[in-house]
Design a protein around this motif. Structure first.
Motif, short mmCIF file in Angstrom:
data_model
loop_
_atom_site.label_atom_id
_atom_site.label_comp_id
_atom_site.label_asym_id
_atom_site.label_seq_id
_atom_site.Cartn_x
_atom_site.Cartn_y
_atom_site.Cartn_z
N HIS A 48 4.56 11.13 -5.04
CA HIS A 48 4.86 9.79 -4.51
C HIS A 48 6.32 9.71 -4.07
O HIS A 48 6.63 9.15 -3.00
N TRP A 49 7.21 10.27 -4.86
CA TRP A 49 8.64 10.33 -4.53
C TRP A 49 8.86 11.07 -3.20
O TRP A 49 9.52 10.57 -2.29
N MET A 50 8.28 12.27 -3.09
CA MET A 50 8.51 13.12 -1.92
C MET A 50 7.99 12.48 -0.64
O MET A 50 8.62 12.58 0.42
N THR A 51 6.86 11.82 -0.71
CA THR A 51 6.22 11.32 0.51
C THR A 51 6.68 9.93 0.92
O THR A 51 6.55 9.55 2.10
N LEU A 52 7.23 9.13 -0.01
CA LEU A 52 7.53 7.74 0.29
C LEU A 52 9.02 7.43 0.39
O LEU A 52 9.40 6.44 1.02
N MET A 100 6.69 9.81 9.25
CA MET A 100 6.79 8.79 8.21
C MET A 100 5.44 8.11 7.96
O MET A 100 5.13 7.73 6.82
N ALA A 101 4.63 7.96 9.00
CA ALA A 101 3.29 7.42 8.81
C ALA A 101 2.44 8.37 7.96
O ALA A 101 1.66 7.93 7.11
N ILE A 102 2.60 9.68 8.19
CA ILE A 102 1.89 10.67 7.37
C ILE A 102 2.33 10.56 5.91
O ILE A 102 1.51 10.61 4.99
N GLY A 103 3.63 10.40 5.69
CA GLY A 103 4.13 10.24 4.33
C GLY A 103 3.56 9.01 3.66
O GLY A 103 3.10 9.06 2.51
N VAL A 112 2.79 1.67 11.58
CA VAL A 112 1.72 1.06 10.79
C VAL A 112 0.35 1.48 11.33
O VAL A 112 -0.56 1.80 10.56
N VAL A 113 0.20 1.49 12.64
CA VAL A 113 -1.09 1.84 13.26
C VAL A 113 -1.49 3.27 12.90
O VAL A 113 -2.64 3.54 12.51
N ILE A 114 -0.55 4.20 13.00
CA ILE A 114 -0.85 5.60 12.67
C ILE A 114 -1.18 5.74 11.18
O ILE A 114 -2.12 6.44 10.79
N MET A 115 -0.43 5.03 10.34
CA MET A 115 -0.67 5.08 8.90
C MET A 115 -2.06 4.57 8.56
O MET A 115 -2.79 5.17 7.77
N VAL A 116 -2.46 3.46 9.17
CA VAL A 116 -3.78 2.89 8.91
C VAL A 116 -4.88 3.83 9.38
O VAL A 116 -5.93 3.96 8.74
#
Length: 419
Positions: A228-232, A323-326, A265-269
Protein backbone atom coordinates in the motif's frame (compact mmCIF):
# COMPACT_ATOMS: atom_id res chain seq x y z
CA UNK A 1 -28.44 -24.00 1.17
CA UNK A 2 -31.41 -23.95 -1.28
CA UNK A 3 -31.13 -22.12 -4.59
CA UNK A 4 -33.82 -19.59 -3.58
CA UNK A 5 -32.13 -18.89 -0.27
CA UNK A 6 -28.75 -18.54 -1.97
CA UNK A 7 -30.21 -16.09 -4.49
CA UNK A 8 -31.84 -14.05 -1.71
CA UNK A 9 -28.56 -13.89 0.20
CA UNK A 10 -26.70 -12.72 -2.92
CA UNK A 11 -29.29 -9.99 -3.53
CA UNK A 12 -29.03 -8.90 0.10
CA UNK A 13 -25.21 -8.90 -0.17
CA UNK A 14 -25.34 -6.56 -3.16
CA UNK A 15 -27.73 -4.22 -1.33
CA UNK A 16 -25.49 -4.13 1.75
CA UNK A 17 -22.48 -3.45 -0.47
CA UNK A 18 -24.25 -0.69 -2.42
CA UNK A 19 -25.21 1.16 0.76
CA UNK A 20 -21.66 0.74 2.09
CA UNK A 21 -20.24 2.17 -1.14
CA UNK A 22 -22.60 5.15 -0.89
CA UNK A 23 -21.39 5.77 2.68
CA UNK A 24 -17.79 5.66 1.45
CA UNK A 25 -18.57 8.02 -1.45
CA UNK A 26 -20.05 10.48 1.07
CA UNK A 27 -16.90 10.17 3.19
CA UNK A 28 -14.67 10.90 0.19
CA UNK A 29 -16.83 13.94 -0.60
CA UNK A 30 -16.25 15.28 2.91
CA UNK A 31 -12.53 14.42 2.69
CA UNK A 32 -12.01 16.20 -0.64
CA UNK A 33 -14.25 19.21 0.00
CA UNK A 34 -11.67 21.46 1.65
CA UNK A 35 -9.35 21.16 -1.32
CA UNK A 36 -11.83 22.93 -3.59
CA UNK A 37 -12.69 25.54 -0.94
CA UNK A 38 -9.13 26.69 -0.22
CA UNK A 39 -9.56 30.18 -1.73
CA UNK A 40 -12.75 30.84 0.25
CA UNK A 41 -11.16 29.36 3.39
CA UNK A 42 -8.16 31.67 3.04
CA UNK A 43 -10.48 34.68 2.94
CA UNK A 44 -12.77 33.46 5.72
CA UNK A 45 -10.04 32.62 8.22
CA UNK A 46 -7.47 35.20 7.09
CA UNK A 47 -4.63 32.72 6.54
CA UNK A 48 -2.01 32.28 3.84
CA UNK A 49 -1.12 29.22 1.79
CA UNK A 50 1.32 27.84 4.36
CA UNK A 51 -1.34 27.84 7.08
CA UNK A 52 -3.90 26.37 4.70
CA UNK A 53 -1.64 23.38 4.16
CA UNK A 54 -2.01 22.72 7.89
CA UNK A 55 -5.62 21.66 7.26
CA UNK A 56 -4.43 18.89 4.95
CA UNK A 57 -1.72 17.77 7.38
CA UNK A 58 -4.19 17.67 10.30
CA UNK A 59 -6.79 15.70 8.35
CA UNK A 60 -4.33 13.27 6.73
CA UNK A 61 -2.39 12.76 9.96
CA UNK A 62 -5.57 12.15 11.95
CA UNK A 63 -6.84 9.71 9.34
CA UNK A 64 -3.63 7.68 9.51
CA UNK A 65 -3.35 7.81 13.31
CA UNK A 66 -6.95 6.70 13.81
CA UNK A 67 -6.67 3.55 11.67
CA UNK A 68 -5.65 1.07 14.38
CA UNK A 69 -8.13 2.36 17.01
CA UNK A 70 -10.86 2.36 14.35
CA UNK A 71 -9.88 -1.17 13.32
CA UNK A 72 -10.02 -2.44 16.90
CA UNK A 73 -13.44 -0.86 17.38
CA UNK A 74 -14.58 -2.35 14.07
CA UNK A 75 -13.55 -5.86 15.13
CA UNK A 76 -15.47 -5.36 18.40
CA UNK A 77 -18.56 -3.34 17.36
CA UNK A 78 -19.01 -4.50 13.77
CA UNK A 79 -19.13 -2.55 10.49
CA UNK A 80 -22.75 -1.35 10.76
CA UNK A 81 -22.17 0.56 13.98
CA UNK A 82 -18.82 1.88 12.77
CA UNK A 83 -20.29 3.20 9.52
CA UNK A 84 -22.94 5.05 11.53
CA UNK A 85 -20.39 6.36 14.04
CA UNK A 86 -17.98 7.49 11.32
CA UNK A 87 -20.67 9.33 9.33
CA UNK A 88 -22.07 11.05 12.44
CA UNK A 89 -18.59 12.26 13.45
CA UNK A 90 -17.92 13.55 9.93
CA UNK A 91 -21.32 15.27 9.82
CA UNK A 92 -20.47 17.00 13.10
CA UNK A 93 -17.23 18.16 11.51
CA UNK A 94 -19.07 19.66 8.52
CA UNK A 95 -21.56 21.46 10.77
CA UNK A 96 -18.73 22.86 12.90
CA UNK A 97 -16.91 24.07 9.79
CA UNK A 98 -20.12 25.65 8.50
CA UNK A 99 -20.36 27.90 11.57
CA UNK A 100 -16.62 28.36 12.24
CA UNK A 101 -15.12 31.81 11.89
CA UNK A 102 -11.74 31.18 13.55
CA UNK A 103 -8.84 28.90 12.70
CA UNK A 104 -8.79 26.60 15.81
CA UNK A 105 -12.45 25.64 15.39
CA UNK A 106 -11.94 24.97 11.68
CA UNK A 107 -8.96 22.73 12.41
CA UNK A 108 -11.02 20.77 14.94
CA UNK A 109 -13.69 20.36 12.24
CA UNK A 110 -11.16 18.82 9.85
CA UNK A 111 -9.81 16.65 12.66
CA UNK A 112 -13.32 15.27 13.16
CA UNK A 113 -13.55 14.62 9.43
CA UNK A 114 -10.30 12.63 9.55
CA UNK A 115 -11.47 10.58 12.54
CA UNK A 116 -14.82 9.70 10.98
CA UNK A 117 -13.26 9.01 7.60
CA UNK A 118 -10.89 6.50 9.21
CA UNK A 119 -13.80 4.22 10.11
CA UNK A 120 -15.52 4.15 6.74
CA UNK A 121 -13.47 2.29 4.13
CA UNK A 122 -12.26 -0.39 6.54
CA UNK A 123 -15.89 -1.05 7.56
CA UNK A 124 -16.97 -1.53 3.95
CA UNK A 125 -13.99 -3.84 3.31
CA UNK A 126 -15.05 -5.89 6.35
CA UNK A 127 -18.62 -6.12 5.02
CA UNK A 128 -17.34 -7.38 1.67
CA UNK A 129 -15.17 -10.04 3.34
CA UNK A 130 -18.19 -11.25 5.34
CA UNK A 131 -20.93 -11.17 2.71
CA UNK A 132 -19.17 -12.34 -0.49
CA UNK A 133 -17.33 -15.53 -1.53
CA UNK A 134 -13.53 -15.32 -1.31
CA UNK A 135 -12.92 -15.10 -5.07
CA UNK A 136 -15.32 -12.15 -5.41
CA UNK A 137 -13.89 -10.16 -2.48
CA UNK A 138 -10.99 -8.54 -4.42
CA UNK A 139 -13.33 -7.47 -7.23
CA UNK A 140 -15.85 -5.81 -4.92
CA UNK A 141 -13.05 -4.22 -2.89
CA UNK A 142 -11.64 -2.68 -6.07
CA UNK A 143 -15.09 -1.52 -7.18
CA UNK A 144 -15.62 0.07 -3.78
CA UNK A 145 -12.43 2.12 -3.89
CA UNK A 146 -13.02 3.10 -7.51
CA UNK A 147 -16.67 4.17 -7.12
CA UNK A 148 -15.84 5.95 -3.88
CA UNK A 149 -13.42 8.22 -5.70
CA UNK A 150 -16.36 9.81 -7.48
CA UNK A 151 -16.92 11.55 -4.16
CA UNK A 152 -14.22 13.89 -5.42
CA UNK A 153 -16.58 14.83 -8.25
CA UNK A 154 -19.31 15.61 -5.69
CA UNK A 155 -16.89 17.97 -3.97
CA UNK A 156 -15.69 19.51 -7.24
CA UNK A 157 -19.10 20.10 -8.86
CA UNK A 158 -22.28 20.37 -6.72
CA UNK A 159 -20.47 21.30 -3.49
CA UNK A 160 -18.36 23.95 -5.21
CA UNK A 161 -21.45 25.29 -7.00
CA UNK A 162 -23.23 25.67 -3.66
CA UNK A 163 -20.17 27.26 -2.11
CA UNK A 164 -19.91 29.89 -4.85
CA UNK A 165 -23.64 30.38 -5.38
CA UNK A 166 -25.23 30.11 -1.94
CA UNK A 167 -22.38 30.55 0.51
CA UNK A 168 -20.03 28.88 2.98
CA UNK A 169 -22.52 27.69 5.61
CA UNK A 170 -25.01 26.19 3.17
CA UNK A 171 -22.32 24.29 1.26
CA UNK A 172 -20.90 22.60 4.35
CA UNK A 173 -24.38 21.94 5.73
CA UNK A 174 -25.21 20.11 2.49
CA UNK A 175 -22.33 17.70 3.12
CA UNK A 176 -23.59 17.11 6.65
CA UNK A 177 -27.04 16.32 5.22
CA UNK A 178 -25.50 13.87 2.72
CA UNK A 179 -23.62 12.09 5.50
CA UNK A 180 -26.73 11.84 7.68
CA UNK A 181 -28.60 10.38 4.70
CA UNK A 182 -25.95 7.65 4.55
CA UNK A 183 -26.54 7.01 8.27
CA UNK A 184 -30.25 6.39 7.67
CA UNK A 185 -29.53 4.04 4.77
CA UNK A 186 -26.96 2.07 6.79
CA UNK A 187 -29.37 1.69 9.71
CA UNK A 188 -32.14 0.57 7.36
CA UNK A 189 -30.30 -1.88 5.10
CA UNK A 190 -26.88 -2.91 6.42
CA UNK A 191 -26.31 -5.93 8.64
CA UNK A 192 -22.90 -7.04 9.89
CA UNK A 193 -23.17 -10.53 8.44
CA UNK A 194 -25.62 -12.87 6.70
CA UNK A 195 -28.17 -14.66 8.87
CA UNK A 196 -26.59 -17.56 10.74
CA UNK A 197 -27.39 -21.10 9.72
CA UNK A 198 -29.74 -22.86 12.16
CA UNK A 199 -27.86 -24.36 15.08
CA UNK A 200 -24.77 -22.14 14.79
CA UNK A 201 -23.62 -19.79 17.51
CA UNK A 202 -21.89 -16.43 16.99
CA UNK A 203 -18.13 -16.34 17.38
CA UNK A 204 -16.88 -14.82 20.65
CA UNK A 205 -15.45 -11.31 20.54
CA UNK A 206 -11.65 -11.43 20.71
CA UNK A 207 -9.66 -9.32 23.16
CA UNK A 208 -7.90 -6.28 21.75
CA UNK A 209 -4.50 -7.66 22.75
CA UNK A 210 -5.11 -10.88 20.83
CA UNK A 211 -6.29 -8.98 17.75
CA UNK A 212 -3.20 -6.75 17.80
CA UNK A 213 -0.99 -9.83 18.13
CA UNK A 214 -2.78 -11.47 15.18
CA UNK A 215 -2.13 -8.42 13.04
CA UNK A 216 1.37 -7.33 14.01
CA UNK A 217 2.81 -10.85 13.83
CA UNK A 218 1.30 -11.51 10.39
CA UNK A 219 3.79 -11.24 7.54
CA UNK A 220 1.01 -11.01 4.91
CA UNK A 221 -0.43 -8.04 6.84
CA UNK A 222 2.99 -6.36 6.79
CA UNK A 223 3.30 -7.18 3.09
CA UNK A 224 -0.01 -5.41 2.53
CA UNK A 225 1.26 -2.44 4.57
CA UNK A 226 4.37 -2.01 2.41
CA UNK A 227 2.53 -2.72 -0.86
CA UNK A 228 0.00 0.00 0.00
CA UNK A 229 2.88 2.34 0.86
CA UNK A 230 4.76 1.65 -2.40
CA UNK A 231 1.77 2.05 -4.70
CA UNK A 232 -0.06 4.99 -3.09
CA UNK A 233 2.58 7.29 -1.57
CA UNK A 234 3.67 9.28 -4.64
CA UNK A 235 0.07 9.36 -5.89
CA UNK A 236 -1.24 10.99 -2.72
CA UNK A 237 1.64 13.45 -2.37
CA UNK A 238 0.92 14.54 -5.95
CA UNK A 239 -2.87 14.74 -5.68
CA UNK A 240 -3.15 16.11 -2.13
CA UNK A 241 -0.51 18.83 -2.23
CA UNK A 242 2.28 19.12 -4.78
CA UNK A 243 0.89 18.02 -8.14
CA UNK A 244 -0.77 21.30 -9.09
CA UNK A 245 2.23 23.50 -8.09
CA UNK A 246 4.58 21.18 -10.00
CA UNK A 247 2.42 21.22 -13.13
CA UNK A 248 2.05 24.99 -12.85
CA UNK A 249 5.86 25.29 -12.74
CA UNK A 250 5.91 23.27 -15.96
CA UNK A 251 3.70 25.90 -17.55
CA UNK A 252 0.64 23.68 -17.84
CA UNK A 253 -2.63 25.62 -17.85
CA UNK A 254 -5.39 25.19 -15.29
CA UNK A 255 -7.68 23.60 -17.89
CA UNK A 256 -4.98 21.07 -18.82
CA UNK A 257 -4.34 20.32 -15.15
CA UNK A 258 -8.04 19.56 -14.67
CA UNK A 259 -8.07 17.33 -17.74
CA UNK A 260 -5.01 15.38 -16.55
CA UNK A 261 -6.47 14.83 -13.08
CA UNK A 262 -9.78 13.71 -14.57
CA UNK A 263 -7.96 11.30 -16.88
CA UNK A 264 -6.14 9.88 -13.86
CA UNK A 265 -9.47 8.95 -12.26
CA UNK A 266 -10.86 7.49 -15.50
CA UNK A 267 -7.84 5.22 -16.02
CA UNK A 268 -7.91 4.17 -12.36
CA UNK A 269 -11.61 3.25 -12.54
CA UNK A 270 -11.02 1.25 -15.72
CA UNK A 271 -8.07 -0.70 -14.29
CA UNK A 272 -9.45 -1.38 -10.81
CA UNK A 273 -11.92 -4.18 -11.62
CA UNK A 274 -9.38 -5.89 -13.91
CA UNK A 275 -6.83 -5.97 -11.09
CA UNK A 276 -9.54 -7.25 -8.76
CA UNK A 277 -10.39 -10.14 -11.11
CA UNK A 278 -6.70 -11.02 -11.48
CA UNK A 279 -6.22 -10.94 -7.71
CA UNK A 280 -9.19 -13.24 -7.16
CA UNK A 281 -8.03 -15.80 -9.73
CA UNK A 282 -4.29 -15.69 -8.95
CA UNK A 283 -3.96 -14.87 -5.24
CA UNK A 284 -0.39 -16.22 -5.07
CA UNK A 285 0.70 -13.40 -7.44
CA UNK A 286 -0.64 -10.53 -5.34
CA UNK A 287 2.76 -9.33 -4.14
CA UNK A 288 3.99 -9.45 -7.74
CA UNK A 289 1.28 -6.96 -8.71
CA UNK A 290 2.68 -4.59 -6.09
CA UNK A 291 6.21 -4.99 -7.44
CA UNK A 292 5.05 -4.29 -10.99
CA UNK A 293 3.10 -1.18 -10.00
CA UNK A 294 5.98 0.07 -7.81
CA UNK A 295 8.47 -0.46 -10.63
CA UNK A 296 6.26 1.40 -13.11
CA UNK A 297 5.86 4.32 -10.70
CA UNK A 298 9.58 4.54 -9.90
CA UNK A 299 10.68 4.30 -13.53
CA UNK A 300 8.10 6.78 -14.79
CA UNK A 301 8.82 9.33 -12.04
CA UNK A 302 12.57 9.01 -12.69
CA UNK A 303 12.26 9.52 -16.45
CA UNK A 304 9.84 12.43 -15.99
CA UNK A 305 12.07 14.26 -13.52
CA UNK A 306 15.27 13.62 -15.51
CA UNK A 307 13.96 15.30 -18.66
CA UNK A 308 15.68 18.72 -18.63
CA UNK A 309 13.17 20.50 -20.89
CA UNK A 310 9.70 21.80 -20.10
CA UNK A 311 7.08 19.08 -20.46
CA UNK A 312 3.73 19.63 -22.10
CA UNK A 313 0.48 18.23 -20.75
CA UNK A 314 0.46 15.27 -23.15
CA UNK A 315 4.08 14.44 -22.18
CA UNK A 316 2.87 14.00 -18.58
CA UNK A 317 0.41 11.29 -19.69
CA UNK A 318 2.83 8.42 -18.85
CA UNK A 319 3.17 9.76 -15.28
CA UNK A 320 -0.59 10.26 -14.94
CA UNK A 321 -1.14 6.69 -16.19
CA UNK A 322 1.50 5.29 -13.81
CA UNK A 323 -0.19 6.98 -10.85
CA UNK A 324 -3.55 5.55 -11.93
CA UNK A 325 -1.94 2.08 -11.95
CA UNK A 326 -0.63 2.71 -8.43
CA UNK A 327 -4.05 3.83 -7.18
CA UNK A 328 -5.74 0.80 -8.71
CA UNK A 329 -3.17 -1.62 -7.25
CA UNK A 330 -2.99 -0.31 -3.67
CA UNK A 331 -6.17 -2.20 -2.68
CA UNK A 332 -4.31 -5.48 -3.25
CA UNK A 333 -2.68 -4.72 0.11
CA UNK A 334 -6.08 -5.09 1.80
CA UNK A 335 -6.50 -8.53 0.24
CA UNK A 336 -3.06 -9.66 1.44
CA UNK A 337 -3.93 -8.64 4.98
CA UNK A 338 -7.44 -10.13 4.82
CA UNK A 339 -6.18 -13.63 4.05
CA UNK A 340 -3.21 -13.40 6.41
CA UNK A 341 -5.09 -12.88 9.70
CA UNK A 342 -8.01 -14.62 11.45
CA UNK A 343 -11.45 -13.29 10.56
CA UNK A 344 -11.72 -11.62 13.99
CA UNK A 345 -8.81 -9.30 13.09
CA UNK A 346 -9.72 -8.26 9.53
CA UNK A 347 -10.80 -4.76 10.53
CA UNK A 348 -7.60 -3.99 12.41
CA UNK A 349 -5.46 -5.52 9.66
CA UNK A 350 -7.21 -3.37 7.04
CA UNK A 351 -6.54 -0.29 9.15
CA UNK A 352 -2.89 -1.24 9.45
CA UNK A 353 -2.58 -1.50 5.66
CA UNK A 354 -4.25 1.89 5.26
CA UNK A 355 -1.65 3.39 7.59
CA UNK A 356 1.06 2.28 5.16
CA UNK A 357 -0.04 4.42 2.24
CA UNK A 358 -1.34 7.43 4.15
CA UNK A 359 1.45 7.79 6.70
CA UNK A 360 4.02 7.50 3.91
CA UNK A 361 2.05 10.10 1.92
CA UNK A 362 2.21 12.47 4.86
CA UNK A 363 5.98 11.93 5.13
CA UNK A 364 6.35 12.55 1.39
CA UNK A 365 4.33 15.79 1.55
CA UNK A 366 6.50 17.03 4.42
CA UNK A 367 9.76 15.87 2.79
CA UNK A 368 8.98 17.67 -0.46
CA UNK A 369 8.16 20.83 1.47
CA UNK A 370 11.38 20.64 3.46
CA UNK A 371 13.51 20.19 0.33
CA UNK A 372 11.76 23.12 -1.35
CA UNK A 373 12.40 25.32 1.70
CA UNK A 374 16.07 24.31 1.84
CA UNK A 375 16.54 25.13 -1.84
CA UNK A 376 14.56 28.35 -2.06
CA UNK A 377 14.63 29.93 1.40
CA UNK A 378 12.22 32.86 1.16
CA UNK A 379 12.14 32.87 -2.66
CA UNK A 380 9.71 31.29 -5.08
CA UNK A 381 10.35 27.71 -6.18
CA UNK A 382 11.31 27.10 -9.79
CA UNK A 383 10.96 24.00 -11.96
CA UNK A 384 14.42 22.67 -10.99
CA UNK A 385 13.51 23.03 -7.31
CA UNK A 386 10.35 21.00 -7.84
CA UNK A 387 12.25 18.31 -9.75
CA UNK A 388 14.76 17.89 -6.90
CA UNK A 389 12.02 17.96 -4.25
CA UNK A 390 9.85 15.40 -6.05
CA UNK A 391 12.89 13.17 -6.54
CA UNK A 392 13.36 13.04 -2.75
CA UNK A 393 10.42 10.61 -2.61
CA UNK A 394 12.72 7.94 -4.04
CA UNK A 395 14.12 7.44 -0.52
CA UNK A 396 10.66 6.48 0.76
CA UNK A 397 10.03 4.23 -2.27
CA UNK A 398 13.27 2.36 -1.54
CA UNK A 399 12.17 1.92 2.09
CA UNK A 400 8.84 0.47 0.93
CA UNK A 401 10.62 -1.88 -1.47
CA UNK A 402 12.89 -3.15 1.30
CA UNK A 403 9.88 -3.75 3.53
CA UNK A 404 7.94 -5.62 0.86
CA UNK A 405 10.99 -7.73 -0.03
CA UNK A 406 11.64 -8.57 3.64
CA UNK A 407 8.06 -9.74 4.20
CA UNK A 408 7.77 -11.82 1.01
CA UNK A 409 11.27 -13.12 0.31
CA UNK A 410 10.80 -16.58 1.82
CA UNK A 411 7.51 -17.42 0.23
CA UNK A 412 4.85 -16.55 -2.24
CA UNK A 413 1.73 -15.03 -0.73
CA UNK A 414 -0.53 -17.95 0.19
CA UNK A 415 -3.73 -18.37 -1.77
CA UNK A 416 -6.88 -17.32 -0.01
CA UNK A 417 -8.45 -20.15 2.02
CA UNK A 418 -11.81 -21.47 0.79
CA UNK A 419 -14.88 -20.12 2.50
Amino acid sequence: MSSARSSHRLTHAHLVWAVGVFAYLCAVSARASFGVASVEASERFGVDGAMLSLFGVVQLGTYAAAQIPAGLLLDRLGPRRMLVLGAVIMAAGQVLLAVSTDLPAALVARLLTGVGDAATLISVVRLIATWFPTRQVPVFTQLTTMIGQFGQAVAAVPFLALLLGVGWAAAWASLAFLLLLSVLLVIAFVRDSPPEEPGTSPAPVARAGQVLKDVFTSRPAWSGFFLHWMTLMTVNSFLFMWGVPYMTALGISAAEVGALLTLNVVIMVALGPLIGVFTGHFPHHRALLGWIAGAILTLTWSLTLLVPAQLSAWQLLPLITAMAIGSATCSVGFDLARTGVPHRAIGTATGMVNIGGFSASLLAVLLIGIVLDLRTGEGAAGLTDYRVAMASQLVLMIAAGIGLWATTRDRLSPPAPPR
